[in-house]
Scaffold this motif. Structure first.
Motif, PDB file in Angstrom:
ATOM      1  N   GLU A  42      12.386   5.260  -8.157  1.00 33.22           N
ATOM      2  CA  GLU A  42      13.439   4.275  -8.365  1.00 33.22           C
ATOM      3  C   GLU A  42      14.383   4.174  -7.174  1.00 33.22           C
ATOM      4  OE1 GLU A  42      15.492   5.063 -11.970  1.00 33.22           O
ATOM      5  OE2 GLU A  42      13.711   4.862 -13.246  1.00 33.22           O
ATOM      6  N   ASN A  43      14.462   5.222  -6.374  1.00 33.90           N
ATOM      7  CA  ASN A  43      15.482   5.289  -5.333  1.00 33.90           C
ATOM      8  C   ASN A  43      15.005   4.817  -3.960  1.00 33.90           C
ATOM      9  OD1 ASN A  43      17.379   6.472  -7.157  1.00 33.90           O
ATOM     10  ND2 ASN A  43      16.304   8.424  -6.903  1.00 33.90           N
ATOM     11  N   GLU A  44      13.707   4.916  -3.698  1.00 33.33           N
ATOM     12  CA  GLU A  44      13.174   4.518  -2.401  1.00 33.33           C
ATOM     13  C   GLU A  44      11.769   3.966  -2.594  1.00 33.33           C
ATOM     14  OE1 GLU A  44      13.303   8.046  -0.004  1.00 33.33           O
ATOM     15  OE2 GLU A  44      12.653   9.310  -1.658  1.00 33.33           O
ATOM     16  N   PHE A  45      11.312   3.218  -1.590  1.00 32.77           N
ATOM     17  CA  PHE A  45      10.008   2.562  -1.778  1.00 32.77           C
ATOM     18  C   PHE A  45       8.882   3.583  -1.900  1.00 32.77           C
ATOM     19  CE2 PHE A  45      10.218   2.748   2.895  1.00 32.77           C
ATOM     20  CZ  PHE A  45       8.936   3.127   3.249  1.00 32.77           C
ATOM     21  N   ALA A  46       9.057   4.753  -1.329  1.00 36.88           N
ATOM     22  CA  ALA A  46       8.146   5.892  -1.506  1.00 36.88           C
ATOM     23  C   ALA A  46       8.824   7.095  -0.879  1.00 36.88           C
ATOM     24  CB  ALA A  46       6.791   5.634  -0.857  1.00 36.88           C
ATOM     25  N   SER A  47       8.612   8.253  -1.473  1.00 34.82           N
ATOM     26  CA  SER A  47       9.229   9.463  -0.933  1.00 34.82           C
ATOM     27  C   SER A  47       8.546   9.861   0.371  1.00 34.82           C
ATOM     28  CB  SER A  47       9.121  10.608  -1.928  1.00 34.82           C
ATOM     29  OG  SER A  47       7.775  11.049  -2.032  1.00 34.82           O
ATOM     30  N   TRP A  98       0.830  -1.209   0.000  1.00 35.06           N
ATOM     31  CA  TRP A  98       0.000   0.000   0.000  1.00 35.06           C
ATOM     32  C   TRP A  98       0.868   1.264   0.000  1.00 35.06           C
ATOM     33  CZ3 TRP A  98       0.937  -3.299   3.908  1.00 35.06           C
ATOM     34  CH2 TRP A  98       1.545  -2.777   5.059  1.00 35.06           C
ATOM     35  N   MET A  99       2.074   1.187   0.544  1.00 35.82           N
ATOM     36  CA  MET A  99       2.979   2.342   0.541  1.00 35.82           C
ATOM     37  C   MET A  99       3.602   2.551  -0.833  1.00 35.82           C
ATOM     38  SD  MET A  99       4.788   2.366   4.286  1.00 35.82           S
ATOM     39  CE  MET A  99       4.701   0.690   4.837  1.00 35.82           C
ATOM     40  N   ARG A 100       3.810   1.469  -1.558  1.00 34.11           N
ATOM     41  CA  ARG A 100       4.372   1.608  -2.911  1.00 34.11           C
ATOM     42  C   ARG A 100       3.380   2.310  -3.830  1.00 34.11           C
ATOM     43  NH1 ARG A 100       8.964   2.693  -5.369  1.00 34.11           N
ATOM     44  NH2 ARG A 100       9.105   1.786  -7.458  1.00 34.11           N
TER      45      ARG A 100
END
Length: 1011
Positions: free
Chosen positions: A594-599, A585-587
């Motif tokens: 590309e750098n983190e699962f979510a900002s 759900w966070m994605r």
């Protein structure tokens, strides 16, 4: 102009896709609302009409919130890793990534099967998903973040003092400065104490081994559910009745070195968090029971005559009963069993352990009737009396619950009582000690009150509370125990011996795990020729030829290059199915980062899921693991909230109406040619006319039918085997079997020469023709069951959409009944909903086109509309979607009767129905002259004034008998009402010149003229 759903729906689905109508923004002035569905596993079977139920409900709610002015995130993706795809790959020789892709996107698989594809099926139903955020857990660009989260767990420990997870570096700092004496952490049991000087003197390998005892994900030898047939470890919820849910293979208990997660560190927070979320009480209670908080004491019993000093640790919720301990029971898997068993008992113990290894933990927990166990020959010492206590093993004790050992107090526990009585008189089983002033001759006394302790030394005369407090103080004083809070929740095994799952970002140096740096992720699944375990029992990744880690090049290289200097072996296990679903759900909040699962900006904006809809079967699996990962990520500063899902609703199941033919099991053997005979259902069900008649050959059966005698021997249906029939072979209205279609259907090729006893008693065989049945028919049996491909009772939404349209499907599924309840599917009822939509359209247009006017609506028009506005808004807010559909039907019927075609009524009506039937709503909105989508138009406001009655239709009675009605304003006085009624021509005719003795008037209710 006619209502053509296929044309209308294709038009608007294309419009939504091209215009990104439902794309959510990560920064908006609108308030946010996040609506989430439990994403599906994309099997080749595709969707049946039961699957979209929750999706339609969430879509209705999402569309409603957009109408209310919210920035709605309503995404969809696929939980695409898992054992089913791997098993299918093994059976068919296909790559699981290929079959998974075809199952999602549609196409033809290697077997030549035409697969509809989940995406196309979902699109046909008209969901307002933000497809720009689609995720697939099996895509490397997704699971590289799952690998990263695993690394964070590995690099964390749980600080009980701070009550949160912290970076492992903070623990190392404590070790360097003061050792581990004062560390209050969730960790392995029995960690040896060390000083700062000792820590600093340890080698790197020794330090790594110690840290593994504290990390939130760690390697340990654990008892697991090993399924040889599938070649993998299974979770408890993947086992049914001692066999694997997938394939029905036997499951045994086995010790293996596995990755585990310390979910137990979060047990109390998982419990407390349930009080802060809007979930059903049944789901909360399931989690509370699974977590299983118990308050009691940890007690040590020293093993007598042990070569090495051994003690049995027991957790008990009833320390007050310690003087009633009659024997002790260890789980068969307990590590002490092999050490303390005497030579005389060794064979019996080993045979028992081998036998119990074939039973799953769930089966052992559920089986309260079977009593089994073996005496080890060993004795433990009572901490106070020093008396010897015999030590048994029994499979009612589980190694993973508590300490895997119990102090058995038969006088106070039913299971201990049954065990002691079962083995009464045998070597190692003393007489039951009674420590209560209660009779236990017939049963144990399990209450926590209403007794006084006797024969209990310093506890005599005390009750539960006083006794518990005093005995814990005494145990602590002699160093034999202490107060303890225990949880049933155990650390979660996180390894699977299979291919189709997330690879661990782990390589091994001298047998110790090392994490691969974030910048080198993802570690992508390698190509393998076989998806089965290797010949020497290694997981399928052991078949990979390129699966080693080069620490200098930081890349995956050939296994032949492993030198354990620069090139090391990679982990061969993969992560379980719940890994990718524990954070998805966070994605969705930032799907292309590309750098983190979510900002952090996206996470801060969306925070958590406002509404989550899915099945209750995930109560103690996915929902528990998701809460655990969310809390961990919150501790480490990555997630903004403690709980992931604010509100949870469990949709009920749509059940299928299965069909059966009944094979008679007394067909005649003629050499190798056995006749197969099917009996029509109603013949079997008819009343018995012959008292007792055993049927054992075809001629007797024909004779009985000819004489109108009916089969009498029906004991447990032992003579008739019901066989599922594919629904395409029957008439769904008459329940009549199409015999020729049935016989030619590939699935029933064994019955090509079968004979059928029809409803009129005639025999239909290979020589019969459909036209020669003389009106006879074969009637199938019907039964409501879970809709499943294996039961051949699946109805696909594609067929419904093709014949009636997606709007009809959506309305019908919402109309079936309350969302949370199970309800049977009946295709015959869908035509009524289709008829309703056609009637709705006739308010807007006829054969010649649009018939909407700009005339002022009547009071009745406004009343019908505002009743509907009020009802629909209330129903959506309370998730009572079925009653909304009923109100739509009432409203359209009223407006049709009123001959209403006024724009002021029909524009808001189109908006009202838009969440439920979005395609026709868009079309009507467009026909009304609007160029933009109806999707975000403001929801109509309810105006109570339109429901306030200004007049009343009074019944006018004479001597208590109603003769006519008269409509009068509600604000008239009694005198005004009487004056109007007395002048009415109908009153004058009834009185015929007479004067009534009394005129009774109750304003707003009755008018009655007496005498």
């Amino acid at each position: 102009m006619k209502y053509n759903p296929n044309e209308i729906e294709a038009k608007w689905q294309k419009y939504w896709a091209e215009n990104q109508t439902f794309a959510a923004q990560n920064n908006s002035d609108k308030p946010k609302h996040y609506v989430l569905d439990m994403f599906p596993y994309p099997s080749g079977a595709g969707l049946h009409v039961g699957h979209p139920l929750g999706y339609i409900a969430s879509d209705v709610y999402s569309r409603y919130k957009r109408h209310q002015g919210f920035n709605v995130l309503h995404p969809m993706g696929y939980d695409s890793f898992g054992l089913p795809a791997e098993q299918y790959a093994i059976q068919t020789g296909q790559r699981p990534e290929d079959t998974t892709s075809v199952n999602i996107d549609g196409g033809v698989d290697k077997e030549g099967n035409q697969i509809a594809g989940y995406r196309k099926q979902l699109d046909k139903i008209g969901f307002s998903f933000d497809w720009s955020r689609e995720v697939r857990t099996s895509n490397p660009d997704y699971y590289k973040h799952t690998q990263w989260i695993f690394i964070q767990l590995f690099n964390s420990w749980y600080n009980k003092k701070a009550d949160k997870a912290e970076d492992i570096s903070t623990l190392i700092t404590v070790f360097e400065k003061e050792g581990n004496a004062n560390v209050n952490a969730v960790c392995d049991d029995n960690i040896a104490p060390f000083s700062a000087a000792e820590w600093n003197a340890f080698s790197s390998e020794e330090q790594q081994k110690i840290l593994l005892q504290y990390r939130l994900t760690y390697l340990a030898e654990t008892e697991v559910n090993w399924c040889p047939g599938l070649g993998t470890v299974l979770a408890n919820d993947e086992i049914v009745n001692g066999v694997s849910e997938r394939g029905g293979f036997p499951v045994i208990r086995k010790k293996m070195t596995q990755w585990s997660m310390r979910i137990s560190a979060y047990a109390e927070r998982l419990l407390q968090g349930l009080d802060t979320i809007d979930w059903t009480e049944s789901i909360k209670e399931s989690q509370r029971n699974w977590i299983g908080k118990s308050v009691g004491a940890m007690v040590s019993f020293n093993v007598i005559a042990s070569e090495t000093k051994q003690s049995i640790e027991v957790f008990t919720t009833r320390p007050d009963t310690i003087f009633g301990v009659t024997f002790m029971t260890l789980a068969p898997e307990h590590e002490l069993v092999a050490q303390i068993t005497t030579p005389e008992q060794k064979q019996a113990v080993e045979e028992y352990i081998e036998k119990t290894a074939k039973r799953s933990e769930r089966e052992r927990m559920a089986d309260v009737k079977t009593i089994s166990g073996v005496f080890t020959g060993a004795f433990a010492e009572h901490p106070f009396t020093k008396e010897p206590i015999p030590v048994w093993i029994g499979d009612y004790v589980l190694a993973g619950y508590g300490t895997g050992a119990v102090m058995a107090v038969p006088c106070g526990d039913e299971r201990d009582y049954a065990f002691a009585n079962f083995f009464k008189g045998q070597n190692g089983m003393p007489a039951i000690k009674n420590i209560f002033n209660k009779d236990i001759s017939e049963a144990a006394y399990g209450e926590k009150g209403g007794f006084e302790l006797v024969d209990s030394d310093f506890l005599n005369g005390l009750g539960y509370k006083e006794g518990t407090k005093k005995v814990i103080e005494a145990l602590e004083k002699i160093g034999a125990g202490k107060a303890k809070v225990n949880y049933r929740l155990r650390d979660a095994v996180f390894s699977r011996q299979r291919y189709w799952g997330e690879p661990f970002p782990v390589y091994y140096v001298n047998g110790l795990p090392q994490m691969i740096d974030k910048k080198h992720l993802p570690i992508v699944l390698p190509e393998v020729e076989k998806y089965l375990p290797t010949e020497d029992g290694q997981p399928p990744l052991g078949n990979a030829t390129t699966w080693a880690w080069d620490v200098e090049k930081s890349e995956v290289v050939s296994c032949e290059l492993i030198d354990n200097v620069n090139i090391f072996p990679l982990e061969l296990n993969t992560m379980p199915g719940w890994a990718g679903s524990s954070w998805y759900w966070m994605r969705y909040m930032d799907a292309h980062n590309e750098n983190e699962f979510a900002s952090q900006d996206a996470l801060k904006y969306w925070e958590s899921v406002d509404l989550y809809i899915g099945g209750s079967e995930h109560a103690t699996g996915h929902l528990l693991y998701s809460r655990f990962w969310n809390k961990f990520l919150k501790d480490r500063g990555y997630a903004p909230t403690e709980e992931p899902f604010k509100k949870l609703i469990n949709q009920g199941m749509i059940l299928g109406m299965s069909a059966f033919v009944y094979r008679w099991e007394y067909g005649v053997n003629e050499g190798e040619n056995r006749k197969t005979i099917f009996i029509s259902k109603n013949i079997i069900d008819m009343s018995i006319k012959a008292e007792s008649m055993l049927i054992n050959d075809v001629e007797s059966l024909k004779k009985i039918i000819a004489n109108q005698f009916i089969i009498s021997d029906r004991t447990s249906w032992s003579h008739f085997t019901p066989i599922h029939v594919d629904l395409s072979c029957i008439n769904d209205v008459t329940n009549e079997l199409d015999i020729e279609k049935f016989k030619s259907y590939p699935l029933y090729s064994d019955y090509a020469n079968a004979e059928f006893i029809l409803e009129n008693g005639e025999l239909y065989d290979a020589n019969s023709s459909p036209s020669g049945r003389s009106g006879g028919a074969y009637i199938v049996g019907r039964e409501i069951e879970k809709m499943s491909k294996s039961k051949y009772n699946v109805v696909t939404p594609d067929l419904i959409c093709a014949e009636y349209g997606a709007d009809t499907l959506r309305l019908y599924e919402m109309f079936l009944g309350p969302l949370e309840q199970a309800k049977p599917w009946n295709t015959a009822g869908i035509s009524g909903v289709f008829g309703f939509l056609k009637k709705l359209c006739r308010l807007y247009f006829d054969d010649n086109g649009l018939i909407v006017t700009d005339n002022e609506p009547t009071k009745d028009n406004l009343k019908s509309l505002h009743k509907t506005i009020k009802k629909v808004a209330e129903d959506i807010e309370s998730f009572s979607f079925n009653t909304s559909v009923s109100q739509f039907m009432i409203c359209v019927n009223e407006l049709s009767t009123q001959n209403c075609h006024e724009r002021a009524i029909l524009e808001p009506l189109a908006i009202l129905i838009s969440p439920y039937a979005p395609h026709i709503a868009e079309e009507l909105w467009s026909l009304l002259g609007h160029s933009d989508s109806i999707a975000t138009v403001a929801f109509p406001e309810f105006e109570p004034a339109h429901l306030v009655e200004s007049s009343k239709e009074y019944p006018v009675s004479f001597n208590g008998k109603m003769r006519f009605t008269i409509e009068l304003p509600l604000d008239l006085t009694k005198e005004q009402i009487e004056a109007i009624v007395m002048k009415d021509e109908r009153t004058l005719r009834q009185l015929d010149g007479r004067t009534p003795n009394k005129v009774i008037i109750v304003p707003g209710k009755i008018i009655n003229l007496v005498g």
